[in-house]
Scaffold this active site. Structure first.
Site, short mmCIF file in Angstrom:
data_model
loop_
_atom_site.label_atom_id
_atom_site.label_comp_id
_atom_site.label_asym_id
_atom_site.label_seq_id
_atom_site.Cartn_x
_atom_site.Cartn_y
_atom_site.Cartn_z
N CYS A 123 0.82 -1.14 -0.12
CA CYS A 123 -0.01 -0.07 -0.14
C CYS A 123 0.82 1.27 0.14
CB CYS A 123 -0.82 -0.04 1.14
SG CYS A 123 -1.96 -1.41 1.52
N GLY A 169 -1.40 1.18 -4.85
CA GLY A 169 -2.64 0.43 -4.50
C GLY A 169 -3.67 1.26 -5.30
N ASN A 182 1.33 0.54 5.71
CA ASN A 182 1.90 -0.12 4.60
C ASN A 182 2.65 -1.31 5.18
OD1 ASN A 182 2.84 -1.01 2.06
ND2 ASN A 182 4.48 0.46 2.29
N GLY A 183 2.12 -2.49 4.61
CA GLY A 183 2.76 -3.77 4.99
C GLY A 183 1.93 -4.94 5.16
N CYS A 241 12.75 -4.35 1.60
CA CYS A 241 12.32 -5.02 0.77
C CYS A 241 13.00 -4.77 -0.63
CB CYS A 241 10.84 -4.89 0.69
SG CYS A 241 10.13 -5.74 -0.87
N TYR A 287 10.77 -3.34 -8.67
CA TYR A 287 9.50 -3.18 -9.12
C TYR A 287 8.58 -2.29 -8.60
CZ TYR A 287 4.52 -4.12 -10.72
OH TYR A 287 3.22 -3.95 -11.16
#
Length: 498
Positions: free
Chosen positions: A2, A28, A100-101, A248, A254
């Protein structure tokens, strides 16, 4: 995955949040929401759809105040419903919060709350986290005014219960003043940056939000830390629980916009570097393969294709035109949606393709949908040969931390390894170079490619000097996810796609 935004110290903060959310709409596309605080009043509005379709002048005018937070959602726990949209609000002690996560022990936390007769109104994983934090802040300390000490104590207790990868942003009253806070998980897996303009502050998932609102980039929220922001005051920072640093890797490959800065790295520069590493990989392992042109699969792979072209000495060409009104297929909720959108998304330029040996560059292969479609259309346009180079390793392990690939069975590389008779030892899979080559050959045959080249994990490690989470490639999960939690996450995702 998100996107979050929080702003404090500006007039009509909700308008600025809405603008910033549009800069990270790529994170999102399912739902969006904004919450604001003015005096003792909290207001929020959220719905299904894109930011510009949800928030009109009337709605934003109702969200009054000089501090506001916002969220764009692509669900990896819960479904695509208005009830699951963020942010969420707790009346006592008065907090509005978004994240977010992925909270990996979501079901365990739900049971913990039910034992205290606390019920949830959604399937979104931030709602129970908010209630735990609220309870820990007011536990044995029921009063109207709370201090930094109270909130930090509440966060420390919350971190003991909550597991996963997350960045949080919230607004509440602390010491009688409007205060925005931002916190990251103990490994800093999910990004959070902050900026400053005059007496005002912003916190967000990516620095592009700062750019559109003309804030100065000040840095990232540290892993396991919380930072409190107030209009006209210096930020106040506390360590909650730090265990390491494992951002991450898929953000760089990406997810993040190339013009963003996360974890103090320019995403564009990292993708350029990935292209150079891929060219090294190709030259080392694929001698004898020749091609005429380098063609990026729009849009994410363009920076890497540029450097791959430079390093191999082959010209780069625009082989596809992307439909600008087509969403990101990877984050669409169902396989059917992704397949349909792919037909709208990319159209080849025949003049560049016909009778040529084409080297395609792409970021990753997860389910294989994009590759299948592209090979079909290029063959239809008369390509003589089709080669593919991927600037990441094969995705062979699920992600439990917020990328929507949480089951082995949806991963095309995993399925092909299974077909090859590979014997799996537990949930984590690692590839040596011999097995990687065999997998490339099998996948190339499956997709109808003349060759396929992946970046090895050894070369990928050079990108961030091993300070990263790349569990989807190497099976090394920084946050342990027990078997019960894994089964719950997989069941949730499979149920939401039905």
């Amino acid at each position: 995955m998100c996107g979050i935004v929080g702003i404090i110290g500006v007039k009509d903060a909700s308008n600025k949040v809405a603008m910033a959310l549009q800069a990270i709409q790529h994170r999102g596309q399912d739902s969006a929401g904004i919450g604001a605080k003015k005096g003792n009043h909290f207001r929020y509005y959220k719905d299904i759809g894109l930011v510009h379709n949800i928030f009109n002048e009337k709605e934003l005018k109702r969200l009054e105040g000089r501090c506001a937070i916002g969220h764009v959602r692509y669900p990896t726990i819960g479904g695509n419903s208005k009830e699951d949209a963020q942010p969420f609000y707790s009346r006592w002690p008065g907090i509005i919060m978004a994240h977010n996560g992925n909270i990996t022990n979501f079901e365990e936390i739900k049971e913990h709350l039910l034992s205290q007769s606390i019920f949830l109104s959604s399937k979104c994983d931030i709602e129970p986290v908010l209630y735990i934090l609220s309870n820990e802040i007011i536990r044995d300390n029921i009063k109207r005014v709370y201090s930094f000490k109270d909130v930090v104590k509440g966060l420390k207790e919350t971190y003991k219960i909550v597991k996963g990868a997350y960045s949080l942003v919230g607004i509440m009253s602390i010491d009688g003043k409007d205060t925005m806070f931002a916190a990251r998980d103990p490994y800093g897996i999910r990004p959070a940056v902050w900026g400053k303009k005059g007496d005002s502050y912003i916190v967000c998932s990516e620095s592009v939000c700062l750019d559109v609102l003309d804030f100065d980039y000040m840095g990232s929220i540290k892993p396991g830390h919380v930072v409190f922001f107030r209009e006209g005051e210096d930020p106040v920072e506390f360590e909650i629980e730090k265990k390491g640093f494992a951002p991450c890797i898929f953000e760089y490959i990406y997810f993040a916009r190339p013009d963003s800065k996360i974890n103090d790295h320019c995403v564009y520069e990292k993708r350029m570097e990935l292209g150079r590493l891929l060219a090294d990989e190709f030259k080392e392992r694929k001698r004898g393969i020749d091609f005429d042109i380098v063609v990026p699969i729009p849009d994410t792979s363009r920076p890497s294709a540029i450097t791959f072209s430079e390093e191999t000495g082959k010209p780069i060409r625009e082989g596809f035109i992307k439909n600008r009104y087509s969403g990101r297929t990877f984050i669409m909720p169902t396989q059917g949606d992704r397949a349909s959108a792919l037909r709208l998304k990319l159209n080849p330029i025949k003049a560049e393709i016909k009778d040529k040996s084409v080297m395609l560059i792409d970021d990753s292969i997860v389910r294989g949908n994009t590759v299948k479609r592209i090979v079909e259309v290029l063959k239809g346009k008369g390509a003589r040969e089709i080669h593919l180079a991927i600037y990441s390793p094969p995705v062979i392990n699920p992600c439990y931390y917020g990328i929507d690939m949480s089951t082995h069975e949806e991963l095309i590389a995993y399925k092909v390894l299974k077909e090859m008779g590979y014997k799996f030892n537990g949930d984590s899979i690692r590839l040596d170079k011999k097995l990687l080559t065999k997998l490339e050959e099998k996948l190339a045959e499956k997709f109808g490619l003349n060759s396929l080249t992946y970046l090895s994990t050894e070369r990928l490690n050079l990108l961030l000097e091993n300070n990263r989470c790349a569990a989807c490639f190497d099976g090394d999960y920084p946050v342990n996810v027990d078997e019960k939690s894994r089964r719950c996450i997989v069941f949730d995702r499979l149920s939401s796609r039905d």
